[in-house]
Scaffold this active site. Structure first.
Site, PDB file in Angstrom:
ATOM      1  N   CYS A 128       0.565  -1.543   0.018  1.00 35.96           N
ATOM      2  CA  CYS A 128       0.351  -0.147   0.359  1.00 35.96           C
ATOM      3  C   CYS A 128       1.236   1.282   0.025  1.00 35.96           C
ATOM      4  O   CYS A 128       1.972   1.898   0.687  1.00 35.96           O
ATOM      5  CB  CYS A 128      -0.622   0.001   0.843  1.00 35.96           C
ATOM      6  SG  CYS A 128      -1.688  -1.371   1.245  1.00 35.96           S
ATOM      7  N   SER A 129       0.592   2.090  -0.922  1.00 34.17           N
ATOM      8  CA  SER A 129       1.034   3.167  -1.026  1.00 34.17           C
ATOM      9  C   SER A 129       2.479   3.603  -0.987  1.00 34.17           C
ATOM     10  O   SER A 129       3.551   4.726  -1.202  1.00 34.17           O
ATOM     11  CB  SER A 129       1.019   4.149   0.186  1.00 34.17           C
ATOM     12  OG  SER A 129      -0.242   4.507   0.523  1.00 34.17           O
TER      13      SER A 129
END
Length: 181
Positions: A128-129
């Site tokens: 994520c991210s």
């Protein structure tokens, strides 16, 4: 830079860019410097891939999805879960470095800031991210920039948080397409 309001949009997925090379880097000068200094390998060798898979041991579905599949592909070296820190810079000396876990995985690499490591690996950061670039008054900063500064010729990551199920599906499809070539 397009500015912080527009940077979060996934411009890369617009139909107009489908058959065009597109990059998300802090500036045009940064992109030109990378282009002149580094060349992508003509063909990435699957046996020259280094994987870090679920290092925090809290993504059981990711572990189940990839552990056996990666072994069946005979696609490089999978880093064991212990010790908690990869003791060398081996991942970034490979043709490709694949991280499957939370975030970008930089905290598991040799205990040094990424930009201080010498790299030649294409980095696939499947957390994520992991591909998010933060805008500051002096330009973009973030993990992708650190990997690029270390010498990675390309970095692929997620711009925002997604579910581990979606991350696993996309990552597996990407790897299947790459390994099929």
């Amino acid at each position: 830079s397009l500015g912080p309001e527009l940077d979060i949009l996934p411009w890369e997925s617009c139909k107009i860019y489908r058959n065009q090379p597109i990059s998300r880097v802090p500036s045009v000068n940064f992109a030109l410097t990378l282009q002149t200094l580094r060349k992508l390998p003509v063909k990435l060798k699957k046996e020259e891939t280094f994987y870090i898979l679920n290092p925090t041991q809290n993504l059981p579905s990711t572990q189940a999805c990839f552990e056996t599949w990666l072994a069946e592909q005979e696609a490089g070296e999978v880093w064991p879960l212990n010790p908690p820190l990869c003791p060398s810079t081996r991942p970034l000396k490979s043709d490709m470095f694949l991280y499957l876990g939370h975030g970008s995985g930089k905290e598991f690499l040799a205990g040094k800031p990424i930009q201080e490591l010498e790299s030649r690996a294409v980095a696939l950061l499947m957390g994520c991210s992991s591909g998010k670039i933060k805008q500051t008054p002096v330009g973009g900063t973030g993990t992708p920039v650190e990997y690029l500064l270390s010498g990675c010729p390309a970095v692929l990551g997620y711009l925002w948080n997604i579910t581990d199920r979606d991350c696993d599906r996309f990552s597996k499809k990407l790897l299947e397409l790459w390994l099929a070539e």
